[in-house]
Write a protein that holds these residues in place. Structure first.
Motif, mmCIF file in Angstrom:
data_model
loop_
_atom_site.group_PDB
_atom_site.id
_atom_site.type_symbol
_atom_site.label_atom_id
_atom_site.label_comp_id
_atom_site.label_asym_id
_atom_site.label_seq_id
_atom_site.Cartn_x
_atom_site.Cartn_y
_atom_site.Cartn_z
ATOM 1 N N VAL A 78 0.842 -0.961 0.097
ATOM 2 C CA VAL A 78 -0.006 0.119 -0.014
ATOM 3 C C VAL A 78 0.913 1.213 -0.018
ATOM 4 C CG1 VAL A 78 -0.347 -0.107 2.455
ATOM 5 C CG2 VAL A 78 -1.903 1.348 1.285
ATOM 6 N N LYS A 79 0.448 2.077 -0.883
ATOM 7 C CA LYS A 79 1.297 3.202 -0.947
ATOM 8 C C LYS A 79 0.791 4.793 -1.605
ATOM 9 C CE LYS A 79 4.912 5.260 -4.028
ATOM 10 N NZ LYS A 79 6.058 5.081 -5.084
ATOM 11 N N THR A 80 0.838 5.796 -0.637
ATOM 12 C CA THR A 80 0.451 6.996 -1.353
ATOM 13 C C THR A 80 1.519 7.729 -1.348
ATOM 14 O OG1 THR A 80 0.098 8.049 0.740
ATOM 15 C CG2 THR A 80 -1.609 6.659 0.013
ATOM 16 N N GLY A 81 2.671 7.687 -0.919
ATOM 17 C CA GLY A 81 3.755 8.494 -1.197
ATOM 18 C C GLY A 81 5.156 7.840 -0.703
ATOM 19 N N GLY A 82 6.143 8.688 -0.773
ATOM 20 C CA GLY A 82 7.521 8.170 -0.591
ATOM 21 C C GLY A 82 7.750 7.396 0.725
ATOM 22 N N LEU A 83 6.951 7.855 2.003
ATOM 23 C CA LEU A 83 7.038 7.028 2.967
ATOM 24 C C LEU A 83 6.863 5.535 2.801
ATOM 25 C CD1 LEU A 83 6.367 6.317 6.213
ATOM 26 C CD2 LEU A 83 3.962 6.920 5.686
ATOM 27 N N SER A 101 4.321 13.380 -9.887
ATOM 28 C CA SER A 101 4.341 14.091 -8.278
ATOM 29 C C SER A 101 2.678 14.020 -7.970
ATOM 30 C CB SER A 101 4.645 15.428 -8.411
ATOM 31 O OG SER A 101 4.552 16.221 -7.310
ATOM 32 N N ARG A 102 2.604 14.185 -6.716
ATOM 33 C CA ARG A 102 1.417 14.521 -6.146
ATOM 34 C C ARG A 102 1.284 16.047 -6.515
ATOM 35 N NH1 ARG A 102 1.114 15.287 -0.971
ATOM 36 N NH2 ARG A 102 3.183 14.978 -0.520
ATOM 37 N N LEU A 103 -0.243 16.328 -6.974
ATOM 38 C CA LEU A 103 -0.413 17.704 -7.065
ATOM 39 C C LEU A 103 -0.831 18.457 -5.898
ATOM 40 C CD1 LEU A 103 -2.138 17.321 -10.783
ATOM 41 C CD2 LEU A 103 0.350 17.462 -10.198
ATOM 42 N N GLN A 148 2.364 21.835 -1.492
ATOM 43 C CA GLN A 148 3.911 21.717 -1.356
ATOM 44 C C GLN A 148 4.639 21.535 -2.473
ATOM 45 O OE1 GLN A 148 4.456 17.663 0.722
ATOM 46 N NE2 GLN A 148 6.475 17.626 0.178
ATOM 47 N N LYS A 149 4.127 20.870 -3.466
ATOM 48 C CA LYS A 149 5.236 20.464 -4.585
ATOM 49 C C LYS A 149 5.542 21.808 -5.420
ATOM 50 C CE LYS A 149 5.230 16.190 -3.391
ATOM 51 N NZ LYS A 149 6.626 15.737 -2.791
ATOM 52 N N GLY A 150 4.845 22.746 -5.418
ATOM 53 C CA GLY A 150 5.030 24.055 -5.993
ATOM 54 C C GLY A 150 4.990 23.882 -7.608
ATOM 55 N N ILE A 170 -3.491 12.673 -15.690
ATOM 56 C CA ILE A 170 -3.915 12.806 -14.670
ATOM 57 C C ILE A 170 -4.239 11.225 -14.122
ATOM 58 C CG2 ILE A 170 -5.806 13.586 -13.229
ATOM 59 C CD1 ILE A 170 -4.030 15.864 -14.287
ATOM 60 N N GLY A 171 -3.501 10.866 -13.126
ATOM 61 C CA GLY A 171 -3.720 9.784 -12.203
ATOM 62 C C GLY A 171 -2.396 9.184 -11.740
ATOM 63 N N TYR A 172 -2.456 8.022 -11.233
ATOM 64 C CA TYR A 172 -1.382 7.259 -10.621
ATOM 65 C C TYR A 172 -0.763 6.269 -11.320
ATOM 66 C CZ TYR A 172 1.689 5.724 -6.975
ATOM 67 O OH TYR A 172 3.004 5.462 -6.440
ATOM 68 N N GLY A 196 12.365 13.628 -0.997
ATOM 69 C CA GLY A 196 12.126 13.650 -2.108
ATOM 70 C C GLY A 196 12.671 12.161 -2.929
ATOM 71 N N LEU A 197 12.022 11.553 -3.805
ATOM 72 C CA LEU A 197 12.527 10.512 -4.210
ATOM 73 C C LEU A 197 12.685 10.675 -5.983
ATOM 74 C CD1 LEU A 197 10.215 7.754 -2.151
ATOM 75 C CD2 LEU A 197 12.948 8.278 -2.040
ATOM 76 N N THR A 198 11.899 11.287 -6.525
ATOM 77 C CA THR A 198 12.023 11.338 -7.810
ATOM 78 C C THR A 198 13.179 12.013 -8.474
ATOM 79 O OG1 THR A 198 10.476 13.472 -8.153
ATOM 80 C CG2 THR A 198 9.212 11.281 -8.177
ATOM 81 N N LEU A 248 15.832 11.526 -7.125
ATOM 82 C CA LEU A 248 16.867 10.316 -7.169
ATOM 83 C C LEU A 248 16.623 9.449 -8.233
ATOM 84 C CD1 LEU A 248 16.670 9.890 -2.910
ATOM 85 C CD2 LEU A 248 18.351 11.082 -4.332
ATOM 86 N N TYR A 249 15.609 9.080 -8.573
ATOM 87 C CA TYR A 249 15.299 8.221 -9.694
ATOM 88 C C TYR A 249 15.931 9.128 -10.811
ATOM 89 C CZ TYR A 249 11.326 6.655 -6.681
ATOM 90 O OH TYR A 249 10.380 6.244 -5.880
ATOM 91 N N GLY A 250 15.738 10.279 -10.977
ATOM 92 C CA GLY A 250 16.207 11.048 -12.290
ATOM 93 C C GLY A 250 17.605 10.725 -12.149
HETATM 94 P P1 ADP Z 1 5.923 12.492 -1.482
HETATM 95 O O1 ADP Z 1 5.974 11.258 -0.551
HETATM 96 O O2 ADP Z 1 5.735 13.831 -0.880
HETATM 97 O O3 ADP Z 1 4.768 12.213 -2.439
HETATM 98 P P2 ADP Z 1 8.253 11.647 -2.710
HETATM 99 O O4 ADP Z 1 8.964 12.141 -3.648
HETATM 100 O O5 ADP Z 1 8.918 11.324 -1.344
HETATM 101 O O6 ADP Z 1 7.184 12.680 -2.457
HETATM 102 O O7 ADP Z 1 7.608 10.201 -3.129
HETATM 103 C C1 ADP Z 1 6.769 10.187 -4.189
HETATM 104 C C2 ADP Z 1 6.650 8.737 -4.705
HETATM 105 O O8 ADP Z 1 5.422 8.460 -5.383
HETATM 106 C C3 ADP Z 1 7.829 8.491 -5.819
HETATM 107 O O9 ADP Z 1 7.772 7.204 -5.591
HETATM 108 C C4 ADP Z 1 6.804 8.771 -7.189
HETATM 109 O O10 ADP Z 1 7.374 8.118 -8.190
HETATM 110 C C5 ADP Z 1 5.572 8.396 -6.704
HETATM 111 N N1 ADP Z 1 4.497 8.947 -7.565
HETATM 112 C C6 ADP Z 1 3.796 10.322 -7.111
HETATM 113 N N2 ADP Z 1 3.107 10.377 -7.929
HETATM 114 C C7 ADP Z 1 2.808 9.671 -8.815
HETATM 115 C C8 ADP Z 1 1.971 9.098 -9.819
HETATM 116 N N3 ADP Z 1 1.043 10.029 -9.970
HETATM 117 N N4 ADP Z 1 2.032 8.117 -10.628
HETATM 118 C C9 ADP Z 1 3.214 7.139 -10.043
HETATM 119 N N5 ADP Z 1 3.838 7.485 -9.167
HETATM 120 C C10 ADP Z 1 3.714 8.587 -8.636
#
Ligand code: ADP
Length: 476
Positions: free
Chosen positions: A14-19, A296-298, A301-303, A348-350, A375-377, A379-381
């Protein structure tokens, strides 16, 4: 050493963010150092669907109006504990939000239940495995440090809380004080009270033996009113117990040489084929010019509202934008409108797989966050040779080597940083990016530097181990 990690999210369940990425990656990173980390998460519907058969380990009795049990599963040598409490976690809609996008009204109780289970494992021998350290993540685990901490010196575990984002306070109405098990003596300004309410985060900040956050710069920022989000006073009080430890990324999942979702490559030259595919996928002209991506999450915070304003600079510089994101409805609409421009593509989507294709196909990744704990993206970059253009804040400040004249002359730059986080500096940074892109030798040097930067867990896992060791030594 034995560590119980407690969190509300964990990849790949389960995932909504980098945590979630961090919680999912830590056990194997720590196993390499001889630490046995087990993870406790809630049994949300979506988690149960992914996991299949679980083994019942223990009964927890009544928890907040229904029966709860602890169940477990061993996956690739690592034990996952799942708190089954159907009345709290088995619901449709989001893990934090209901169908109307509002916080579930019983979020305080839901995560207090998770913390009660953690307490029972750490202090009451609920399972046949005694942790040395309780490692909680964000406000959802805050009360676990409180429940164990108030047992005083006789307790069996010491605790550390990692702050992934201090913006989320875990606020509960004071009428819930008794139910949440907050003693009257602790409902004070020096305790878990926050402006008349209960804050599960503050409980964790006060009662954890140590605090960490996910970058050294964010650790400093948390001490200031600008970034502390009302908790800066508490953070200053705890500054001697606070460490900034950068997140790593999973080098197996994010590896351009092995990534099954892309045209695999070992050097940045291999990006060209991915770029063409991405341009086609987003309906962009297959032409030269810096293709910038955002995943990114829209949210405020994300500017990304700043990026909307700075877009003309990218387009006049010959660039294109491909954005993948979801969140704030007004931002979604604004980006859909921006996508009417032929140089801008918006989804728009995940979508995890699309995220991989974007990081592989983009020339640059834009992260203009107002604040960014790690921030993780970006690092992926770096790993994919996709140049990060980032705000100079939090973990973005700690992980990108800015293309200053000195860093360029030394051949050390790996990205571009801008500061302060406002439109004009972002425009300047985008103009700089477009300029650097036109100098292939410099651009290639930056790509090489980026791909060579260490972004895995080695260093950070060693730093967590040092924290755990300190805690164990302090309890001896
Ligand atoms: P945050 O936890 O504040 O959202 P992070 O950069 O720490 O920001 O982590 C975001 C994570 O969620 C990354 O793994 C990123 O690739 C992923 N992510 C965010 N939005 C999307 C999306 N729309 N589709 C796929 N992955 C996403």
């Amino acid at each position: 050493m034995r560590i119980l990690s407690v969190a509300s999210e964990c990849v790949p369940f389960v995932k909504t963010g980098g945590l979630a990425d961090v919680v999912g990656a830590l056990p194997s990173a720590m196993a390499d150092l001889g630490v046995e980390m087990r993870t406790l998460i809630p049994g949300y519907t979506q988690v149960l669907e992914k996991l299949g058969a679980l083994r019942k380990v223990a009964e927890l009795g009544e928890l907040f109006g229904g029966k709860a049990t602890l169940q477990s599963l061993k996956l690739e040598g690592e034990t996952l504990y799942v708190l089954r409490a159907p009345h709290l976690f088995e619901r449709s809609d989001g893990i934090y939000l209901d169908g109307k996008g509002q916080d579930w009204a019983d979020n305080p109780e839901r995560f207090a239940a998770l913390c009660r289970a953690a307490e029972a494992i750490c202090e009451d021998g609920l399972v046949n495995w005694q942790p040395d350290v309780l490692h909680g993540h964000d406000w959802q685990a805050g009360l676990a440090s409180y429940y164990t901490g108030r047992r005083g010196t006789a307790r069996k575990t010491r605790s550390v809380l990692t702050i992934h984002n201090i913006a989320f306070h875990g606020i509960a109405d004071p009428a819930k004080r008794l139910a949440l098990g907050v003693a009257p003596a602790d409902f004070t300004r020096d305790g878990v009270e926050f402006w008349g309410k209960i804050s599960a985060l503050k409980a964790g900040l006060i009662f954890s033996d140590r605090l960490t956050t996910v970058s050294p710069t964010y650790a400093q920022e948390l001490l200031t009113p600008e970034f502390g989000m009302g908790m800066d006073g508490v953070m200053r009080m705890r500054r001697d117990d606070l460490r900034g430890i950068l997140n790593g990324i999973d080098l197996d999942v994010w590896n351009p040489a092995e990534d099954r979702d892309i045209r695999r490559y070992k050097t940045a030259r291999g990006k060209a084929a991915n770029k063409r595919i991405l341009q086609k996928e987003f309906g962009l002209a297959e032409r030269d010019g810096p293709l910038c991506v955002v995943v990114s999450r829209l949210s405020q915070q994300k500017g990304l509202d700043l990026l909307l304003e700075a877009l003309p600079t990218l387009i006049s510089g010959g660039g294109q934008l491909a954005l993948l994101g979801t969140g704030d409805a007004a931002l979604e609409r604004a980006f859909i409108d921006a996508g009417l421009d032929e140089n801008v593509g918006v989804r728009i989507g995940y979508d995890e797989k699309l995220a991989h294709r974007m990081i592989a196909g983009g020339d640059a990744i834009l992260v203009p966050s107002r604040f960014e704990p790690c921030g993780l993206t970006q690092l992926y970059g770096l790993r994919y040779g996709t140049i990060p253009l980032v705000a100079l804040t939090g973990g973005l400040a700690d992980t990108v080597i800015n293309a200053s004249p000195a860093a360029l002359a030394m051949g050390a730059a790996s990205g571009i940083q801008f500061n302060p986080v406002s439109v004009e500096p972002l425009r300047n940074a985008i103009a700089q990016l477009c300029g650097l892109y036109k100098r292939p030798a410099v651009w290639n040097m930056m790509q090489k530097n980026a791909m060579a930067q260490p972004v895995g867990w080695d260093q950070s896992a060693a730093e967590y181990l040092a924290v755990y060791r300190e805690l164990v030594a302090s309890s001896a």
